[in-house]
Design a protein around this motif. Structure first.
Motif, short mmCIF file in Angstrom:
data_model
loop_
_atom_site.label_atom_id
_atom_site.label_comp_id
_atom_site.label_asym_id
_atom_site.label_seq_id
_atom_site.Cartn_x
_atom_site.Cartn_y
_atom_site.Cartn_z
N LYS A 190 3.53 -15.78 -18.26
CA LYS A 190 2.50 -16.39 -17.41
C LYS A 190 3.02 -17.62 -16.68
O LYS A 190 2.75 -17.83 -15.49
N VAL A 191 3.77 -18.43 -17.41
CA VAL A 191 4.28 -19.67 -16.82
C VAL A 191 5.18 -19.35 -15.62
O VAL A 191 5.06 -19.97 -14.55
N MET A 192 6.09 -18.39 -15.81
CA MET A 192 7.00 -18.04 -14.72
C MET A 192 6.26 -17.39 -13.55
O MET A 192 6.57 -17.64 -12.39
N GLU A 194 3.21 -18.04 -12.61
CA GLU A 194 2.52 -19.11 -11.89
C GLU A 194 3.48 -19.90 -11.01
O GLU A 194 3.15 -20.28 -9.89
N ARG A 195 4.67 -20.14 -11.53
CA ARG A 195 5.66 -20.88 -10.74
C ARG A 195 6.05 -20.12 -9.48
O ARG A 195 6.18 -20.70 -8.40
N VAL A 196 6.21 -18.82 -9.63
CA VAL A 196 6.56 -18.00 -8.48
C VAL A 196 5.41 -18.00 -7.46
O VAL A 196 5.63 -18.18 -6.26
N MET A 197 4.21 -17.79 -7.96
CA MET A 197 3.04 -17.74 -7.07
C MET A 197 2.84 -19.06 -6.33
O MET A 197 2.32 -19.08 -5.21
N ASN A 198 3.25 -20.15 -6.96
CA ASN A 198 3.05 -21.47 -6.35
C ASN A 198 4.23 -21.93 -5.51
O ASN A 198 4.24 -23.06 -5.02
N THR A 199 5.21 -21.05 -5.32
CA THR A 199 6.35 -21.40 -4.47
C THR A 199 6.13 -20.76 -3.10
O THR A 199 6.15 -19.53 -2.97
N PRO A 200 5.88 -21.57 -2.07
CA PRO A 200 5.43 -21.04 -0.78
C PRO A 200 6.39 -20.10 -0.07
O PRO A 200 5.95 -19.21 0.67
#
Length: 324
Positions: A190-192, A194-200
């Protein structure tokens, strides 16, 4: 050639594998008068010989080709007396010392100490273009090669934690990163995710499979199929400068798995921050025991530690061979 071992030889220190870990172990072992014998394996020099330019190995301010770096390491190991031989280890018996390694099915080396530096092989999709563009846009290591794609467009294949890590790393260098994911979801934590989704500048292409690459003199794009095998299957081309595989590695540890503890993937487990395995006198160095960093410099460091531990083990055991 017979499959039955017919020749035996005993050595103080046997090193299996010839990448940064193996060659560094050889340099240290030779300087410690352990008279190491090193077998190069199926790919002399290891994975680095498939890499064009290396810019993050200390001591080469202008960069160096992977082939040249490994040739330099080989010459240094030979300079101190390492016996470097062609051949691949095909079987192992680590049930008791001296440890027995069969080379090419016919020669048995009995080793007082064994350093396993057989590396790990990156998994590929199996499309011919991966070979065609090897070193010309196709890579299996973002940390190694990402620097060459600053301000460019790249694609990462995979949907697990490793693929997410690679994509995030590349996003800090490249203009645009595509993640090519064959499933309709990411397998990553989940953490990874979210990080991907939040990288524009990361775009995830779910339910896409790569069927080919194209370009003159290097990768210029990828041929993809969306929803392969479904009624609404469609073909898509994306323009990219680099194509990164992040679908895992296969540690070259198969012949040792009956004796040494490995993780679920096959990486050899070592004790603490050492190259020691569960068997005294047997050490693992480099990518075969490193699922995390997989860098030339960390492999070299572990090779150094393995040779030092081998020297200490022999001193403690008093198992120095009589003069030949």
């Amino acid at each position: 050639m017979s499959d039955t071992p017919t020749q035996n030889e005993r050595v103080k220190c046997l090193i299996i594998g010839s990448g940064p870990a193996g060659y560094t172990a050889a340099i240290y072992a030779a300087r410690a008068n352990l008279s190491p014998v090193l077998y190069e394996g199926i790919q002399p020099g290891g994975q680095l010989t498939t890499t064009t330019d290396i810019e993050n190995f200390p001591g080469y301010p202008d960069g160096v080709s992977g082939t040249q770096l490994m040739e330099d390491c080989r010459k240094q190991a030979e300079r101190f007396g390492t016996d470097i031989r062609m051949g691949t280890a095909t079987a192992a018996d680590l049930s008791s010392a001296p440890y027995k390694i069969t080379i090419e099915g016919h020669k048995v080396i009995e080793a007082d100490t064994l350093i396993i530096s057989t590396g790990a092989t990156a998994k590929y999709l199996g499309i011919p273009d991966e070979t065609k563009y090897a070193g010309m846009g196709v890579s299996a290591c973002a940390t190694c090669d990402g620097f060459f794609y600053r301000k460019k467009v790249v694609a990462v294949v995979g949907g697990g934690d490793t693929a997410c890590e690679e994509a995030i790393y590349l996003a800090g260098l490249a203009k645009q990163v595509y993640m090519i994911v064959r499933k309709p979801y990411l397998r990553a934590s989940k953490v990874m995710q979210e990080r991907v989704m939040n990288t524009p500048n990361i775009t995830i292409l779910f339910e896409h499979n790569t069927i080919g690459l194209y370009g003159e003199g290097g990768v210029e794009g990828a041929h993809l199929v969306k929803r392969m095998g479904e009624k609404d299957e469609t073909r898509v081309d994306i323009a990219i400068d680099g194509f990164f595989l992040a679908i895992g590695h296969h540690p070259n540890s198969t012949i040792f798995k009956d004796y040494l503890e490995t993780d679920e993937v096959g990486y050899i487990k070592t004790i603490g921050n050492t190259p020691k395995t569960s068997i005294p006198g047997v050490f693992a160095a480099g990518d075969v025991a490193d699922p995390i960093y997989r860098q030339a410099i960390t492999a070299a460091g572990s090779g150094c530690k393995a040779a030092i531990e081998a020297e200490r083990y022999l001193a403690e055991m008093g198992e120095m061979l009589p003069p030949q």
